[in-house]
Design a protein around this motif. Structure first.
Motif, PDB file in Angstrom:
ATOM      1  N   ILE A  21       0.831  -1.200   0.000  1.00 58.34           N
ATOM      2  CA  ILE A  21       0.000   0.000   0.000  1.00 58.34           C
ATOM      3  C   ILE A  21       0.864   1.247   0.000  1.00 58.34           C
ATOM      4  O   ILE A  21       0.632   2.184  -0.760  1.00 58.34           O
ATOM      5  CB  ILE A  21      -0.953  -0.013   1.211  1.00 58.34           C
ATOM      6  CG1 ILE A  21      -1.936  -1.185   1.074  1.00 58.34           C
ATOM      7  CG2 ILE A  21      -1.706   1.304   1.336  1.00 58.34           C
ATOM      8  CD1 ILE A  21      -2.812  -1.391   2.286  1.00 58.34           C
ATOM      9  N   SER A  22       1.888   1.272   0.830  1.00 57.19           N
ATOM     10  CA  SER A  22       2.801   2.410   0.847  1.00 57.19           C
ATOM     11  C   SER A  22       4.129   1.990   1.445  1.00 57.19           C
ATOM     12  O   SER A  22       4.228   0.956   2.118  1.00 57.19           O
ATOM     13  CB  SER A  22       2.223   3.580   1.656  1.00 57.19           C
ATOM     14  OG  SER A  22       2.127   3.248   3.037  1.00 57.19           O
ATOM     15  N   ALA A  23       5.149   2.791   1.176  1.00 63.10           N
ATOM     16  CA  ALA A  23       6.470   2.573   1.751  1.00 63.10           C
ATOM     17  C   ALA A  23       7.080   3.925   2.068  1.00 63.10           C
ATOM     18  O   ALA A  23       6.933   4.883   1.308  1.00 63.10           O
ATOM     19  CB  ALA A  23       7.362   1.793   0.792  1.00 63.10           C
ATOM     20  N   GLU A  24       7.749   3.997   3.184  1.00 58.56           N
ATOM     21  CA  GLU A  24       8.376   5.241   3.628  1.00 58.56           C
ATOM     22  C   GLU A  24       9.821   4.973   4.009  1.00 58.56           C
ATOM     23  O   GLU A  24      10.110   4.045   4.773  1.00 58.56           O
ATOM     24  CB  GLU A  24       7.633   5.814   4.834  1.00 58.56           C
ATOM     25  CG  GLU A  24       8.232   7.111   5.369  1.00 58.56           C
ATOM     26  CD  GLU A  24       7.532   7.607   6.612  1.00 58.56           C
ATOM     27  OE1 GLU A  24       7.951   8.648   7.144  1.00 58.56           O
ATOM     28  OE2 GLU A  24       6.570   6.943   7.046  1.00 58.56           O
ATOM     29  N   ALA A  25      10.730   5.756   3.447  1.00 59.94           N
ATOM     30  CA  ALA A  25      12.131   5.660   3.840  1.00 59.94           C
ATOM     31  C   ALA A  25      12.299   6.291   5.208  1.00 59.94           C
ATOM     32  O   ALA A  25      11.930   7.449   5.421  1.00 59.94           O
ATOM     33  CB  ALA A  25      13.021   6.371   2.817  1.00 59.94           C
ATOM     34  N   LEU A  26      12.854   5.538   6.144  1.00 58.91           N
ATOM     35  CA  LEU A  26      12.961   6.000   7.524  1.00 58.91           C
ATOM     36  C   LEU A  26      14.317   6.616   7.830  1.00 58.91           C
ATOM     37  O   LEU A  26      14.398   7.684   8.409  1.00 58.91           O
ATOM     38  CB  LEU A  26      12.696   4.838   8.485  1.00 58.91           C
ATOM     39  CG  LEU A  26      11.304   4.203   8.383  1.00 58.91           C
ATOM     40  CD1 LEU A  26      11.210   2.979   9.297  1.00 58.91           C
ATOM     41  CD2 LEU A  26      10.217   5.209   8.734  1.00 58.91           C
ATOM     42  N   TYR A  27      15.382   5.922   7.486  1.00 54.75           N
ATOM     43  CA  TYR A  27      16.716   6.476   7.729  1.00 54.75           C
ATOM     44  C   TYR A  27      17.742   5.685   6.935  1.00 54.75           C
ATOM     45  O   TYR A  27      17.479   4.575   6.461  1.00 54.75           O
ATOM     46  CB  TYR A  27      17.087   6.462   9.220  1.00 54.75           C
ATOM     47  CG  TYR A  27      17.220   5.099   9.847  1.00 54.75           C
ATOM     48  CD1 TYR A  27      18.415   4.386   9.777  1.00 54.75           C
ATOM     49  CD2 TYR A  27      16.159   4.515  10.538  1.00 54.75           C
ATOM     50  CE1 TYR A  27      18.551   3.138  10.360  1.00 54.75           C
ATOM     51  CE2 TYR A  27      16.278   3.265  11.120  1.00 54.75           C
ATOM     52  CZ  TYR A  27      17.477   2.578  11.030  1.00 54.75           C
ATOM     53  OH  TYR A  27      17.603   1.337  11.598  1.00 54.75           O
ATOM     54  N   THR A  28      18.910   6.267   6.798  1.00 51.74           N
ATOM     55  CA  THR A  28      20.069   5.612   6.198  1.00 51.74           C
ATOM     56  C   THR A  28      21.250   5.742   7.141  1.00 51.74           C
ATOM     57  O   THR A  28      21.509   6.825   7.678  1.00 51.74           O
ATOM     58  CB  THR A  28      20.428   6.246   4.835  1.00 51.74           C
ATOM     59  OG1 THR A  28      19.400   5.942   3.890  1.00 51.74           O
ATOM     60  CG2 THR A  28      21.759   5.714   4.312  1.00 51.74           C
ATOM     61  N   LEU A  29      21.924   4.641   7.367  1.00 49.69           N
ATOM     62  CA  LEU A  29      23.230   4.640   8.024  1.00 49.69           C
ATOM     63  C   LEU A  29      24.234   4.320   6.933  1.00 49.69           C
ATOM     64  O   LEU A  29      24.281   3.200   6.421  1.00 49.69           O
ATOM     65  CB  LEU A  29      23.277   3.609   9.152  1.00 49.69           C
ATOM     66  CG  LEU A  29      22.290   3.835  10.301  1.00 49.69           C
ATOM     67  CD1 LEU A  29      22.367   2.676  11.306  1.00 49.69           C
ATOM     68  CD2 LEU A  29      22.556   5.153  11.005  1.00 49.69           C
TER      69      LEU A  29
END
Length: 411
Positions: free
Chosen positions: A43-51
């Motif tokens: 339904i949806s995807a959200e980028a949360l963080y990158t290390l």
């Protein structure tokens, strides 16, 4: 039946972990759930963080007590929201955490990780993506796998309350998270292999076994089970956990929290009592259901409940858990079915710690006997964990994750 939570860790250690949000991805034609009912549809995807660097990942893991000795990549973390079914088979949505090696382009073997028991719904992996429940999928991604962790029903951003200890719905939510990940990962330039490595801790150990059975039975022909590594599960609530709580082998306060939560959760799913006062004494009868709705944490429930089961339960409430019948019997059969009626045909190891203070070791014996009855031996590994925030049970997740990632890399 356990109390595990990043929130407990945060209270004890004073950690304040920030959620970093970034790009949002939406599945075309799937934003209106009324038009999107296929199980596992993204339904949806959200980028949360990158290390970005391995050093960044190692620093985060070590801050949570986990080892970084298998870290080879930075990581990218995403929250996926997908369609699934609830404990009664009706359409709903769920969320989960997907962690990928940073800047990786290629084919990834998926590791499905089931997290331990939570009370507050935002302590799930995708809504506390730098906390205790996210450390294992981050570890697997940083080693070169796709780390996939369902939040379960009613946790993370999912609607409703969580049907705690219900293995069938844990299984369906976990399998559908895998399907959503398979749909999303190509947008990052990578693809998922068919072979799934299934693991999980505590409640998640039962979810991992449930997923393993579903995959081995061919419930999704695009995935196949490749290995199993459950950690410190309560595989036998009726035969091992309840007797341990009633006898004092599990601490009195942990027993109170687990019985309060399980009674309320089982009632929502299976209707095990007519009214709270049937099983809970006053003044607790008016508090337990409200404090187990997903909007409160373990500490709040602990403050509002007594120190012993005798103070919490009515005579009927105690008799019912000592001699389960009716709908409670049905609920316990669903909770205790992860080891029953199937024989894993893949590499497998069952991880535990001797002297587990929450998922008592008798659980292992009952689970192994169930598998043996189907002709399957299941090797065990005692990680001999040290206490993590006062609990060897929590420590077993920390110790086992380090061992499992190395084993998965060797397969």
């Amino acid at each position: 039946m356990r109390t595990t939570a990043s929130r407990k860790a945060a209270v004890a250690a004073g950690m304040a972990l920030a959620l970093c949000s970034a790009t949002a991805y939406t599945a075309e034609g799937a934003t209106d759930f009324s038009r999107s009912k296929a199980r596992g549809e993204l339904i949806s995807a959200e980028a949360l963080y990158t290390l970005t660097t391995p050093q960044d990942v190692t620093s985060q893991l070590e801050s949570l007590g986990f080892q970084g000795d298998s870290v080879r990549y930075g990581v990218d973390a995403y929250r996926l929201v997908y369609s699934t079914v609830d404990a009664h088979g009706s359409p709903t949505t769920a969320s989960g955490l997907l962690v990928l090696p940073h800047d990786f382009k290629g084919t990834l073997k998926p590791v499905s990780y089931g997290h331990g028991s939570e009370l507050f719904d935002k302590d799930a992996p995708s809504t506390d993506p730098q906390g205790f429940n996210a450390a294992a999928p981050v570890t697997y991604a940083a080693a070169g796998f796709a780390g996939i962790a369902a939040d379960y029903l009613g946790q993370g951003t999912g609607p409703g309350t969580h049907p705690w200890l219900d293995v069938p719905s844990e299984t369906s939510a976990t399998l559908d998270m895998l399907r959503a990940a398979r749909e999303f990962v190509p947008r990052t330039g990578s693809f998922l292999k068919r072979d799934v490595l299934a693991t999980g801790f505590s409640q998640g150990a039962e979810a991992a076994l449930g997923l393993g059975r579903a995959l081995q039975q061919g419930e999704d022909p695009r995935f196949r089970l490749a290995a199993l590594a459950p950690v410190s599960g309560a595989y036998a609530v009726r035969d091992a956990e309840i007797p341990a709580m009633l006898s004092g082998e599990v601490s009195a306060k942990v027993s109170v929290l687990n019985v309060a939560y399980s009674y309320a959760a089982f009632d929502r799913t299976y209707d095990v009592y007519d009214k709270p006062t049937d099983v809970f004494k006053e003044p607790y009868a008016d508090k337990v259901e409200g404090l187990t709705d997903g909007q409160h944490n373990w500490q709040e429930l602990a403050v509002a409940t007594p120190g012993t089961l005798d103070e919490l339960l009515t005579a009927k409430g105690r008799d019912l858990i000592e001699h389960p019948q009716g709908n409670l019997d049905e609920a316990l059969r669903a909770a205790d079915n992860s080891c029953k009626g199937w024989a894993p045909q893949v590499p497998r190891r069952m991880y535990f710690t001797s002297g587990d203070d929450q998922a008592v070791n008798a659980n292992i014996r009952y689970c192994l006997a169930d598998f043996m009855s189907q002709g399957a031996k299941f090797p065990t590994v005692d990680v001999q964990s040290e206490a993590w925030h006062g609990s060897r049970h929590f420590g077993s997740n920390v110790a086992a994750t380090s061992q499992i990632v190395k084993w998965f890399l060797s397969l």
